[in-house]
Scaffold this motif. Structure first.
Motif, PDB file in Angstrom:
ATOM      1  N   THR A  41      -2.316   1.450  10.894  1.00  0.00           N
ATOM      2  CA  THR A  41      -3.381   2.282  10.345  1.00  0.00           C
ATOM      3  C   THR A  41      -3.263   2.398   8.829  1.00  0.00           C
ATOM      4  OG1 THR A  41      -2.011   4.220  10.797  1.00  0.00           O
ATOM      5  CG2 THR A  41      -3.726   3.682  12.407  1.00  0.00           C
ATOM      6  N   ALA A  42      -4.373   2.698   8.207  1.00  0.00           N
ATOM      7  CA  ALA A  42      -4.437   2.961   6.770  1.00  0.00           C
ATOM      8  C   ALA A  42      -5.492   4.027   6.537  1.00  0.00           C
ATOM      9  CB  ALA A  42      -4.781   1.697   5.999  1.00  0.00           C
ATOM     10  N   VAL A  43      -5.397   4.691   5.393  1.00  0.00           N
ATOM     11  CA  VAL A  43      -6.387   5.694   5.006  1.00  0.00           C
ATOM     12  C   VAL A  43      -7.062   5.218   3.728  1.00  0.00           C
ATOM     13  CG1 VAL A  43      -6.692   8.051   4.118  1.00  0.00           C
ATOM     14  CG2 VAL A  43      -5.258   7.632   6.131  1.00  0.00           C
TER      15      VAL A  43
ATOM     16  N   ALA B 196      -0.692   8.863  12.662  1.00  0.00           N
ATOM     17  CA  ALA B 196      -1.871   8.900  11.806  1.00  0.00           C
ATOM     18  C   ALA B 196      -2.833   9.990  12.259  1.00  0.00           C
ATOM     19  CB  ALA B 196      -2.574   7.548  11.837  1.00  0.00           C
ATOM     20  N   VAL B 197      -3.278  10.798  11.311  1.00  0.00           N
ATOM     21  CA  VAL B 197      -4.232  11.862  11.636  1.00  0.00           C
ATOM     22  C   VAL B 197      -4.868  12.370  10.355  1.00  0.00           C
ATOM     23  CG1 VAL B 197      -2.555  13.759  11.458  1.00  0.00           C
ATOM     24  CG2 VAL B 197      -4.510  14.000  13.000  1.00  0.00           C
TER      25      VAL B 197
ATOM     26  N   ILE C  58      -3.523  14.726   5.745  1.00  0.00           N
ATOM     27  CA  ILE C  58      -3.771  13.325   6.092  1.00  0.00           C
ATOM     28  C   ILE C  58      -2.437  12.613   6.215  1.00  0.00           C
ATOM     29  CG2 ILE C  58      -4.817  11.145   5.370  1.00  0.00           C
ATOM     30  CD1 ILE C  58      -6.861  12.739   3.769  1.00  0.00           C
ATOM     31  N   ASN C  59      -2.211  11.977   7.353  1.00  0.00           N
ATOM     32  CA  ASN C  59      -1.034  11.116   7.522  1.00  0.00           C
ATOM     33  C   ASN C  59      -1.526   9.695   7.733  1.00  0.00           C
ATOM     34  OD1 ASN C  59       1.322   9.722   8.747  1.00  0.00           O
ATOM     35  ND2 ASN C  59       2.228  11.761   8.639  1.00  0.00           N
ATOM     36  N   THR C  60      -1.008   8.771   6.941  1.00  0.00           N
ATOM     37  CA  THR C  60      -1.509   7.398   6.954  1.00  0.00           C
ATOM     38  C   THR C  60      -1.079   6.609   8.178  1.00  0.00           C
ATOM     39  OG1 THR C  60       0.389   6.552   5.742  1.00  0.00           O
ATOM     40  CG2 THR C  60      -1.460   7.353   4.440  1.00  0.00           C
TER      41      THR C  60
ATOM     42  N   VAL D 141      -1.484  13.825   1.365  1.00  0.00           N
ATOM     43  CA  VAL D 141      -1.475  12.522   2.028  1.00  0.00           C
ATOM     44  C   VAL D 141      -0.010  12.102   2.133  1.00  0.00           C
ATOM     45  CG1 VAL D 141      -2.237  10.118   1.992  1.00  0.00           C
ATOM     46  CG2 VAL D 141      -3.718  11.912   1.048  1.00  0.00           C
ATOM     47  N   CYS D 142       0.455  11.864   3.351  1.00  0.00           N
ATOM     48  CA  CYS D 142       1.863  11.568   3.563  1.00  0.00           C
ATOM     49  C   CYS D 142       2.029  10.481   4.626  1.00  0.00           C
ATOM     50  CB  CYS D 142       2.613  12.835   3.970  1.00  0.00           C
ATOM     51  SG  CYS D 142       1.999  13.586   5.502  1.00  0.00           S
TER      52      CYS D 142
END
Length: 267
Positions: A232-234, A211-212, A222-224, A204-205
């Motif tokens: 965006t947020a994860v 974001a993806v 995962i990119n936030t 997660v970076c």
């Protein structure tokens, strides 16, 4: 998707690239997002404060202070908060291993998901050749990026008057430029390889404001995203699934406009 806004609670929440201290920061949208989203652990995945910009000129409106207070309040209520600095807030790397009240500072860390998978949490600038070896070029790019965000601010002011939600011109343009698309692909591959190297199941970076979520060959990238362009947020749900949430316009009364989350089930 328009629905009544209700508080959602998660196992973990991941935020990056907020860039407090800049005019491009979408602080009001983030404050609104934080009203309706809570988690047992909150990871701040770098570039939360923009030290580069603050060195040049001080900009810190009340909304930026409100973001800080909102996050600290979640810590006081029991959330674990882990701050992983990025290149724009690299001054905090001098304090890796320290605690500031309820906030832990770490260069990188491992997050264990409910299903047992382990994720490397890292900002990602360590794997950006320009940032590491040609900082002057990174500063120049930052100046050009700021100019683009200025245009974006005027554009979205007009969109708000017409009743449209936030939309990022710079994010759209980034995906239309071949070199940018190639850089994004290389960045994703490099970070995924680093996660595999240390035996993690994913990464997660942040850093590149794109974001993806995707899983290839059993490894999850995962990119936030960010709170300048994409808002965006994860999150990790209590069943171990991950979601990428886009928050495009503030809740009004009890109604929130939220892009339908992209779900990533446990692999």
């Amino acid at each position: 998707m328009t629905a009544r806004a209700e508080m959602r609670h998660f196992h973990a929440l991941f935020l990056s690239d907020i860039h407090l201290g800049t005019r491009g920061c979408q602080a009001e949208l983030l404050i609104d997002f934080l009203k309706y989203h809570d988690a047992e652990t909150i990871y701040l995945v770098g570039d939360i404060v923009d030290g580069w910009r603050l060195k040049r000129s001080w900009y810190w409106p009340q909304a930026h202070n409100d973001v800080v207070q909102k996050i600290l309040r979640k810590g006081r209520k029991g959330a674990r908060i882990v701050y992983v600095p990025g290149n724009h807030d690299e001054f905090l790397r001098d304090y890796v291993g320290s605690h500031f009240g309820m906030i832990e500072v770490a260069d990188h860390c491992l997050h264990e998901a409910i299903d047992g998978r382990r994720f490397l949490i890292i900002h990602g600038d360590q794997f950006d050749v320009v940032v590491r070896h040609a900082k002057w070029l990174a500063y120049l790019g930052d100046w050009a990026y700021t100019a683009a965000l200025g245009i974006n601010t005027w554009l979205n002011a007009a969109r708000r008057r017409m009743g449209f939600p936030y939309w990022s011109l710079s994010a759209w343009a980034k995906l239309k430029v071949k070199n940018a698309v190639n850089f994004i692909g290389d960045f994703e591959s490099t970070l995924s390889a680093e996660a595999a190297r240390i035996g993690a199941d994913g990464v997660v970076c942040g850093h590149i404001h794109h974001a993806v979520m995707r899983t290839d060959d059993g490894l999850t990238y995962i990119n936030t995203g960010d709170w300048v362009e994409s808002c965006t947020a994860v999150v990790e749900n209590h069943d171990g699934t991950f979601e990428l949430i886009t928050w495009q316009q503030p809740a009004q009364g009890a109604t929130a406009t939220e892009a339908e989350p992209e779900a990533l089930a446990a692999a």
